[in-house]
Design a protein around this motif. Sequence first.
Motif, PDB file in Angstrom:
ATOM      1  N   ASN A 294      10.583  20.435   6.218  1.00 32.66           N
ATOM      2  CA  ASN A 294      11.757  21.234   6.589  1.00 32.66           C
ATOM      3  C   ASN A 294      12.647  20.440   7.553  1.00 32.66           C
ATOM      4  OD1 ASN A 294      13.566  23.226   7.382  1.00 32.66           O
ATOM      5  ND2 ASN A 294      12.039  24.524   8.371  1.00 32.66           N
ATOM      6  N   PRO A 295      13.328  19.389   7.070  1.00 36.66           N
ATOM      7  CA  PRO A 295      14.088  18.533   7.984  1.00 36.66           C
ATOM      8  C   PRO A 295      15.257  19.233   8.660  1.00 36.66           C
ATOM      9  CG  PRO A 295      14.545  17.950   5.695  1.00 36.66           C
ATOM     10  CD  PRO A 295      13.392  18.914   5.677  1.00 36.66           C
ATOM     11  N   ASP A 296      15.904  20.168   7.980  1.00 37.56           N
ATOM     12  CA  ASP A 296      17.041  20.868   8.602  1.00 37.56           C
ATOM     13  C   ASP A 296      16.582  21.698   9.791  1.00 37.56           C
ATOM     14  OD1 ASP A 296      18.406  19.771   6.492  1.00 37.56           O
ATOM     15  OD2 ASP A 296      18.672  21.665   5.409  1.00 37.56           O
ATOM     16  N   GLY A 297      15.505  22.454   9.591  1.00 39.98           N
ATOM     17  CA  GLY A 297      14.984  23.265  10.686  1.00 39.98           C
ATOM     18  C   GLY A 297      14.479  22.405  11.825  1.00 39.98           C
ATOM     19  N   TYR A 298      13.784  21.321  11.491  1.00 37.86           N
ATOM     20  CA  TYR A 298      13.257  20.413  12.514  1.00 37.86           C
ATOM     21  C   TYR A 298      14.396  19.816  13.329  1.00 37.86           C
ATOM     22  CZ  TYR A 298      10.300  16.755  14.567  1.00 37.86           C
ATOM     23  OH  TYR A 298       9.622  15.931  15.440  1.00 37.86           O
ATOM     24  N   LYS A 299      15.449  19.384  12.641  1.00 35.77           N
ATOM     25  CA  LYS A 299      16.622  18.840  13.334  1.00 35.77           C
ATOM     26  C   LYS A 299      17.226  19.888  14.264  1.00 35.77           C
ATOM     27  CE  LYS A 299      20.295  16.200  14.059  1.00 35.77           C
ATOM     28  NZ  LYS A 299      20.223  14.937  14.837  1.00 35.77           N
ATOM     29  N   HIS A 300      17.270  21.129  13.809  1.00 35.51           N
ATOM     30  CA  HIS A 300      17.840  22.214  14.602  1.00 35.51           C
ATOM     31  C   HIS A 300      17.073  22.421  15.901  1.00 35.51           C
ATOM     32  CE1 HIS A 300      20.073  25.916  15.339  1.00 35.51           C
ATOM     33  NE2 HIS A 300      18.935  26.549  15.519  1.00 35.51           N
ATOM     34  N   THR A 301      15.757  22.291  15.855  1.00 37.34           N
ATOM     35  CA  THR A 301      14.954  22.505  17.059  1.00 37.34           C
ATOM     36  C   THR A 301      15.157  21.407  18.088  1.00 37.34           C
ATOM     37  OG1 THR A 301      12.995  21.355  16.178  1.00 37.34           O
ATOM     38  CG2 THR A 301      13.171  23.735  15.753  1.00 37.34           C
ATOM     39  N   TRP A 302      15.683  20.268  17.663  1.00 32.36           N
ATOM     40  CA  TRP A 302      15.937  19.157  18.582  1.00 32.36           C
ATOM     41  C   TRP A 302      17.361  19.175  19.130  1.00 32.36           C
ATOM     42  CZ3 TRP A 302      13.001  15.286  20.769  1.00 32.36           C
ATOM     43  CH2 TRP A 302      11.685  15.180  20.325  1.00 32.36           C
TER      44      TRP A 302
ATOM     45  N   MET B 191       0.798  -1.223   0.000  1.00 25.64           N
ATOM     46  CA  MET B 191       0.000   0.000   0.000  1.00 25.64           C
ATOM     47  C   MET B 191       0.831   1.272   0.000  1.00 25.64           C
ATOM     48  SD  MET B 191      -2.972  -0.899   2.797  1.00 25.64           S
ATOM     49  CE  MET B 191      -3.760   0.681   2.479  1.00 25.64           C
ATOM     50  N   VAL B 192       2.111   1.168   0.313  1.00 25.06           N
ATOM     51  CA  VAL B 192       2.952   2.351   0.483  1.00 25.06           C
ATOM     52  C   VAL B 192       4.121   2.328  -0.494  1.00 25.06           C
ATOM     53  CG1 VAL B 192       4.430   3.654   2.060  1.00 25.06           C
ATOM     54  CG2 VAL B 192       2.364   2.540   2.925  1.00 25.06           C
ATOM     55  N   GLU B 193       4.298   3.429  -1.179  1.00 26.99           N
ATOM     56  CA  GLU B 193       5.475   3.644  -2.018  1.00 26.99           C
ATOM     57  C   GLU B 193       6.220   4.865  -1.484  1.00 26.99           C
ATOM     58  OE1 GLU B 193       6.697   5.004  -6.575  1.00 26.99           O
ATOM     59  OE2 GLU B 193       4.619   4.447  -6.100  1.00 26.99           O
ATOM     60  N   THR B 194       7.510   4.708  -1.190  1.00 26.67           N
ATOM     61  CA  THR B 194       8.325   5.816  -0.718  1.00 26.67           C
ATOM     62  C   THR B 194       8.995   6.495  -1.898  1.00 26.67           C
ATOM     63  OG1 THR B 194       8.755   4.677   1.376  1.00 26.67           O
ATOM     64  CG2 THR B 194      10.194   6.511   0.811  1.00 26.67           C
ATOM     65  N   VAL B 195       8.784   7.791  -2.025  1.00 24.98           N
ATOM     66  CA  VAL B 195       9.313   8.558  -3.154  1.00 24.98           C
ATOM     67  C   VAL B 195      10.286   9.614  -2.628  1.00 24.98           C
ATOM     68  CG1 VAL B 195       8.737   9.974  -5.159  1.00 24.98           C
ATOM     69  CG2 VAL B 195       7.100   8.245  -4.338  1.00 24.98           C
ATOM     70  N   LEU B 196      11.506   9.592  -3.107  1.00 28.51           N
ATOM     71  CA  LEU B 196      12.485  10.625  -2.762  1.00 28.51           C
ATOM     72  C   LEU B 196      12.318  11.762  -3.761  1.00 28.51           C
ATOM     73  CD1 LEU B 196      14.957  11.584  -1.112  1.00 28.51           C
ATOM     74  CD2 LEU B 196      16.403  10.408  -2.794  1.00 28.51           C
ATOM     75  N   ILE B 197      11.813  12.898  -3.304  1.00 32.70           N
ATOM     76  CA  ILE B 197      11.527  13.989  -4.238  1.00 32.70           C
ATOM     77  C   ILE B 197      12.651  15.019  -4.291  1.00 32.70           C
ATOM     78  CG2 ILE B 197       9.043  13.704  -3.940  1.00 32.70           C
ATOM     79  CD1 ILE B 197       9.108  16.323  -2.255  1.00 32.70           C
ATOM     80  N   GLY B 198      13.636  14.912  -3.399  1.00 32.24           N
ATOM     81  CA  GLY B 198      14.735  15.873  -3.394  1.00 32.24           C
ATOM     82  C   GLY B 198      15.463  15.834  -2.066  1.00 32.24           C
ATOM     83  N   THR B 199      16.325  16.807  -1.861  1.00 30.02           N
ATOM     84  CA  THR B 199      17.058  16.919  -0.599  1.00 30.02           C
ATOM     85  C   THR B 199      16.998  18.362  -0.110  1.00 30.02           C
ATOM     86  OG1 THR B 199      19.148  17.304  -1.770  1.00 30.02           O
ATOM     87  CG2 THR B 199      18.648  15.032  -1.115  1.00 30.02           C
ATOM     88  N   SER B 200      17.248  18.536   1.174  1.00 27.39           N
ATOM     89  CA  SER B 200      17.215  19.848   1.802  1.00 27.39           C
ATOM     90  C   SER B 200      18.531  20.587   1.570  1.00 27.39           C
ATOM     91  CB  SER B 200      16.977  19.681   3.304  1.00 27.39           C
ATOM     92  OG  SER B 200      18.099  19.027   3.898  1.00 27.39           O
ATOM     93  N   PHE B 201      18.622  21.804   2.100  1.00 25.29           N
ATOM     94  CA  PHE B 201      19.849  22.587   1.982  1.00 25.29           C
ATOM     95  C   PHE B 201      21.032  21.835   2.574  1.00 25.29           C
ATOM     96  CE2 PHE B 201      22.906  25.601   3.804  1.00 25.29           C
ATOM     97  CZ  PHE B 201      23.244  26.339   2.676  1.00 25.29           C
ATOM     98  N   GLU B 202      20.808  21.171   3.698  1.00 27.71           N
ATOM     99  CA  GLU B 202      21.874  20.402   4.354  1.00 27.71           C
ATOM    100  C   GLU B 202      21.902  18.950   3.899  1.00 27.71           C
ATOM    101  OE1 GLU B 202      22.119  23.092   8.465  1.00 27.71           O
ATOM    102  OE2 GLU B 202      21.110  21.144   8.517  1.00 27.71           O
ATOM    103  N   LYS B 203      21.275  18.682   2.753  1.00 32.22           N
ATOM    104  CA  LYS B 203      21.325  17.393   2.063  1.00 32.22           C
ATOM    105  C   LYS B 203      20.614  16.263   2.802  1.00 32.22           C
ATOM    106  CE  LYS B 203      23.647  19.427  -1.116  1.00 32.22           C
ATOM    107  NZ  LYS B 203      22.909  19.862  -2.331  1.00 32.22           N
TER     108      LYS B 203
ATOM    109  N   PRO C   5      17.250  13.907   3.119  1.00 35.25           N
ATOM    110  CA  PRO C   5      16.246  13.462   2.138  1.00 35.25           C
ATOM    111  C   PRO C   5      14.853  13.985   2.439  1.00 35.25           C
ATOM    112  CG  PRO C   5      16.827  11.673   3.629  1.00 35.25           C
ATOM    113  CD  PRO C   5      17.772  12.796   3.928  1.00 35.25           C
ATOM    114  N   LEU C   6      14.126  14.260   1.365  1.00 37.18           N
ATOM    115  CA  LEU C   6      12.718  14.640   1.454  1.00 37.18           C
ATOM    116  C   LEU C   6      11.902  13.459   0.948  1.00 37.18           C
ATOM    117  CD1 LEU C   6      12.981  18.260  -0.014  1.00 37.18           C
ATOM    118  CD2 LEU C   6      12.776  17.639   2.405  1.00 37.18           C
TER     119      LEU C   6
END
Length: 365
Positions: free
Chosen positions: A222-230, A141-153, A155-156
């Motif tokens: 926004n994985p870079d920002g999210y990581k920063h908050t942790w 039921m699930v397909e994982t799609v890599l659509i790009g990367t963030s500024f700090e590389k 994965p999205l």
Amino acid sequence: MKVLLVLAFLMNLDNLLQTGDCASTRDQVLSITTSTSEQEEILNNITTSCKAMLWRVFEPQYIKEEGEVHLLVLAENSQAVKEELQKNNIKHQVWLDNIQDLIDMQMDSKRTAHSDFYERFNTLEEIYDWINQTSQLYSNMVETVLIGTSFEKRPLYVLKLSGEKRAEKKAIWMDCGIHAREWISPAFCLWFVNHMLRNYKGDQDVTLILDNVDIYVLPVFNPDGYKHTWNSTATVNRMWRKNRSHNKNSTCIGVDLNRNFDANWCNEKTSKDPCSVTYCGPSPESEPETQAVANFLRSHNDSVQIYYAIHSYSQMLLFPYSYSLDKIPNYDEVSDMLKDVAEKIKTYSGNTYSYGPGATTISLQ
């Protein structure tokens, strides 16, 4: 769940520690109501420094007479701000007495370790692991799609949820976590995906949806920002909002990804100042995160019919436009639909949600 509801109030603290120059110790949130244009101006002036930072509303131009405003006031400036408000007869009261206690509770590993995965906030690494495990557990039921990367590389990853497989199915897009500090947003996306997958073929409504439309879910925009908050170091900025890209000719970091799309880019409700929390970026889709999402949606323009963006805080159901007072062509249809949604939320949860175009609904809050 009570803890999540309380902590959700922290998700949208605006203008806090924009450049890292202000240190948070024991802070408070004040609820303020202005009654004259002069008081509006005074409140506007207070928010131009680290004395106090707008939470609700998030920009000075939204301050209205008789409208409620929330200010986060740093501990060292609390007395001065309160004296300024009292001197000008501006109604105010303490709404949250100690923000730092709530932040510390969020970051308590002992609390989160014994909480249900879907009723707690999870680190970026835990979310990536969850994506991998979910795609394996529900491989049909699930397909994982890599659509790009963030500024700090980083994965999205987008999860494509499908029931019956057939050609030319329409689709829904949902993204969470475009603003880093809004932790309840990615938490909702994870809960939503789990709910849909676990209840397929067991719940009539879920089955009907997944059999007739595909759903694309981006859990962390926004994985870079999210990581920063942790970040657990002394320089942590739990209230970080933007991404983490470097700005030319400025020491200030980040772009507000929500204002970086090529859609009436950088209008009067955004900022061209790289130090602002609403900085729109140097150009439309200048950020790799925004580019990745926009390119994916353009490539699926024929199938994607609905775009859901999950934010906090507030209880609002918003639809276009946010940049114009003009009405969308199907205004009545969408407004009636969201009215029905708001009524159902009220019936089942007791919570009251306002609804309407972003341009008028947010400014009235």
